[in-house]
Design an enzyme around this catalytic site. Structure first.
Site, mmCIF file in Angstrom:
data_model
loop_
_atom_site.group_PDB
_atom_site.id
_atom_site.type_symbol
_atom_site.label_atom_id
_atom_site.label_comp_id
_atom_site.label_asym_id
_atom_site.label_seq_id
_atom_site.Cartn_x
_atom_site.Cartn_y
_atom_site.Cartn_z
ATOM 1 N N LYS A 205 0.475 4.879 6.955
ATOM 2 C CA LYS A 205 -0.119 5.585 5.971
ATOM 3 C C LYS A 205 0.102 7.062 6.033
ATOM 4 O O LYS A 205 0.886 7.353 7.025
ATOM 5 C CB LYS A 205 -1.569 5.330 5.903
ATOM 6 C CG LYS A 205 -2.117 4.107 6.030
ATOM 7 C CD LYS A 205 -2.361 3.650 4.457
ATOM 8 C CE LYS A 205 -2.828 2.285 4.101
ATOM 9 N NZ LYS A 205 -2.026 1.253 4.616
ATOM 10 N N SER B 65 0.683 -1.194 -0.084
ATOM 11 C CA SER B 65 0.055 -0.060 -0.140
ATOM 12 C C SER B 65 0.826 1.277 -0.033
ATOM 13 O O SER B 65 0.376 2.417 -0.211
ATOM 14 C CB SER B 65 -0.961 0.050 1.284
ATOM 15 O OG SER B 65 -0.211 0.123 2.540
#
EC number: 3.4.21.88
Length: 207
Positions: A160, A123
């Site tokens: 993230k 990701s």
């Protein structure tokens, strides 16, 4: 430390300057470009010479795996803990969460790293954080929009890029195949920012 040649001292000075200005060591390519070497191999040879003379330590497998040794002290560093699965409601560095300890100097990263986290998935691949990498993390709650953070939602830990708008947290992936994670702080009580990413160790460095 054994005496250095003028060229070796030049390389060492560059390492120190780069650490002071960017918070991380330069890559071999950056050293070559800055000092006019014809190839990264020339930079590597100078780094090996500095390592043999006790000026630096080279950490295999990490493109920025260079640590400047403090020759005023011979104390060994303790290493960094690798955090595994985390139970909700418990501190991330609780003893039961530590899977191993790696002989990595926390001061190699700026700000100083407090623990390592193994990366799963792709990701964050667009910023070079790949599956299997060890992410160096500085523990802090003081974070800004745009920083890459380690966040915990219940018993899940994720890496993230942070965006906060009022009571809404957006955790953005660096891969267009992944949607953002949206957290409403008024509804989700088991949410914590555990720290910020300060470096990575490539996944083959410890094989």
């Amino acid at each position: 430390m054994r005496p250095l040649t003028a060229r070796q001292q030049e390389v060492l000075d560059l390492l120190k300057r780069h650490l002071e200005t960017t918070g991380m060591p330069p890559t071999r390519a950056e050293i070559s470009r800055e000092l006019g070497f014809k190839s990264a191999n020339a930079a590597e040879e100078h780094l090996k010479a500095l390592s043999r003379k006790g000026a630096i330590e080279i950490i295999p497998g990490a493109s920025r795996g260079i640590r400047i040794l403090d020759n005023s002290s011979n104390d060994e560093f303790d290493g960094l803990p690798l955090v595994g699965r985390v139970a909700a409601g418990e501190p991330i560095l609780a003893e039961q969460h530590i899977e191993a300890t790696y002989r990595v100097d926390a001061d190699m990263f700026k700000p100083q790293a407090d623990f390592l986290l193994k990366v799963y998935g792709l990701s964050m691949k667009n910023v070079g954080i790949l599956d299997g990498d060890l992410l160096a993390v500085h523990s802090t709650k003081d974070v800004r929009n745009g920083q890459i953070v380690v966040a915990r939602i219940e018993d899940e830990v994720t890496v993230k890029r942070l965006e906060k708008k009022g009571s809404i947290i957006y955790l953005h992936a660096e891969n267009e195949e992944f949607d953002p994670i949206v957290v409403n702080l008024e509804e989700q009580k088991n949410f914590e920012i555990e720290g910020i990413a300060v470096g990575i160790i490539r996944n083959n460095a410890w094989m």
